[in-house]
Structure formats: C-alpha cells, structure tokens
Design an enzyme around this catalytic site. Structure first.
Site, PDB file in Angstrom:
ATOM      1  N   TYR A  25       0.834  -1.204   0.000  1.00 33.33           N
ATOM      2  CA  TYR A  25       0.000   0.000   0.000  1.00 33.33           C
ATOM      3  C   TYR A  25       0.868   1.252   0.000  1.00 33.33           C
ATOM      4  O   TYR A  25       0.584   2.224  -0.706  1.00 33.33           O
ATOM      5  CB  TYR A  25      -0.938   0.025   1.210  1.00 33.33           C
ATOM      6  CG  TYR A  25      -1.876  -1.154   1.301  1.00 33.33           C
ATOM      7  CD1 TYR A  25      -2.443  -1.722   0.165  1.00 33.33           C
ATOM      8  CD2 TYR A  25      -2.173  -1.715   2.540  1.00 33.33           C
ATOM      9  CE1 TYR A  25      -3.291  -2.821   0.257  1.00 33.33           C
ATOM     10  CE2 TYR A  25      -3.025  -2.810   2.646  1.00 33.33           C
ATOM     11  CZ  TYR A  25      -3.580  -3.353   1.501  1.00 33.33           C
ATOM     12  OH  TYR A  25      -4.419  -4.433   1.591  1.00 33.33           O
ATOM     13  N   GLU A  46       7.109  16.067   0.417  1.00 36.20           N
ATOM     14  CA  GLU A  46       6.339  16.080  -0.826  1.00 36.20           C
ATOM     15  C   GLU A  46       5.181  15.086  -0.765  1.00 36.20           C
ATOM     16  O   GLU A  46       4.076  15.381  -1.250  1.00 36.20           O
ATOM     17  CB  GLU A  46       7.248  15.772  -2.020  1.00 36.20           C
ATOM     18  CG  GLU A  46       6.564  15.911  -3.361  1.00 36.20           C
ATOM     19  CD  GLU A  46       6.081  17.321  -3.653  1.00 36.20           C
ATOM     20  OE1 GLU A  46       4.904  17.458  -4.080  1.00 36.20           O
ATOM     21  OE2 GLU A  46       6.843  18.278  -3.485  1.00 36.20           O
ATOM     22  N   ASP A 103      -1.085  25.996   0.864  1.00 37.99           N
ATOM     23  CA  ASP A 103       0.097  26.862   0.882  1.00 37.99           C
ATOM     24  C   ASP A 103       1.051  26.485   2.018  1.00 37.99           C
ATOM     25  O   ASP A 103       2.272  26.473   1.843  1.00 37.99           O
ATOM     26  CB  ASP A 103      -0.308  28.331   1.022  1.00 37.99           C
ATOM     27  CG  ASP A 103      -0.990  28.875  -0.217  1.00 37.99           C
ATOM     28  OD1 ASP A 103      -0.958  28.208  -1.275  1.00 37.99           O
ATOM     29  OD2 ASP A 103      -1.578  29.977  -0.122  1.00 37.99           O
ATOM     30  N   GLU A 162       2.427  13.865  -9.677  1.00 40.48           N
ATOM     31  CA  GLU A 162       3.022  15.119  -9.232  1.00 40.48           C
ATOM     32  C   GLU A 162       4.344  15.379  -9.938  1.00 40.48           C
ATOM     33  O   GLU A 162       5.315  14.654  -9.756  1.00 40.48           O
ATOM     34  CB  GLU A 162       3.252  15.102  -7.710  1.00 40.48           C
ATOM     35  CG  GLU A 162       1.989  14.951  -6.910  1.00 40.48           C
ATOM     36  CD  GLU A 162       1.034  16.115  -7.107  1.00 40.48           C
ATOM     37  OE1 GLU A 162       1.493  17.276  -7.160  1.00 40.48           O
ATOM     38  OE2 GLU A 162      -0.176  15.853  -7.226  1.00 40.48           O
TER      39      GLU A 162
END
Length: 130
Positions: free
Chosen positions: A18, A71, A97, A30
């Site tokens: 997973y 990230e 943000d 991304e």
C-alpha cells in the site's frame, strides 16, 4: 463463520505494498515528486563519483528522505483538501500553501546539506584546475 484474517507477515507485506502504491501514485501525478526523484538520482550519482564517506551518505540520505516525505505529505494533504473542498475556499488554499511551504523548507534544507557535503569536493576540483 468469520473470514480468516491474513497472517501477521502477510498483513505487514500488504502494508508495504500500500505504501509503495502511494509513492508510485505521487510519482505519476506530481511533477514536483518526479523532479525530487531526478534530483536525488543526480545527487547519488555525484556522491558515488566523488566517493562520499558514510557520514556524508547518511546526511544526504536524511536530506533526500526529508524532501520526499514532505512532498508525499503535501500531495496527500492536497488530495484530501480537494476531496472535502472541491471549490475555492480561503482555508483550503491556506492549508495547501502551508503544506507547500513545508516542502520548500525541506528542499532548502537539502540544498544546504548538499552544499555542505559537496563544497569540499568542488573546492578540490577547482583547485586542480588552477
């Protein structure tokens, strides 16, 4: 009769699967994650070329892991925010943000670590050119 639970080891292996699926999904979706992976690959290649010490490898591994982790958290947060707030909302934007800021802090930290690790090798290289 209840269905039998998978064995402990099988459940642990499933968890790794997973997690790998999550990393792969972030890599596919991304652009920044792909950039971080490419950058890490270049750093590892340069480190191998200059012959880093074990301590230097540990510092770089920590820095790379920090950026990837930030990230991945940022990507997960963005997905959840988009799910619960599909339209524009000031708080949703603020959350995104802030998460992006965490990635920036991690990336800048990695740059500093990289400069500290590689600057002696760069100085040595440029000294030989003289």
């Amino acid at each position: 009769m209840e269905p039998r639970k998978p064995h402990f080891v099988r459940r642990r292996l499933n968890n790794f699967g997973y997690a790998w699926n999550g990393i792969a999904a972030a890599f596919r979706s991304e652009f920044n994650m792909r950039w971080h992976v490419l950058s890490a690959g270049m750093v590892v290649a340069l480190g191998w070329y200059v012959g880093l010490s074990a301590t230097e490898w540990a510092l770089l591994a920590f820095a790379i892991g920090l950026v990837w982790m930030a990230e991945l958290f940022n990507t997960a947060l963005e997905v959840v925010v988009n799910l619960v707030s599909p339209g524009r909302h000031p708080l949703a934007g603020k959350a995104k943000d802030i998460a992006a800021g965490a990635v920036l802090v991690a990336s800048m930290t990695a740059v500093v670590v990289g400069l500290l690790v590689f600057s002696p090798y760069a100085a040595q290289f440029f000294q030989k050119l003289r």
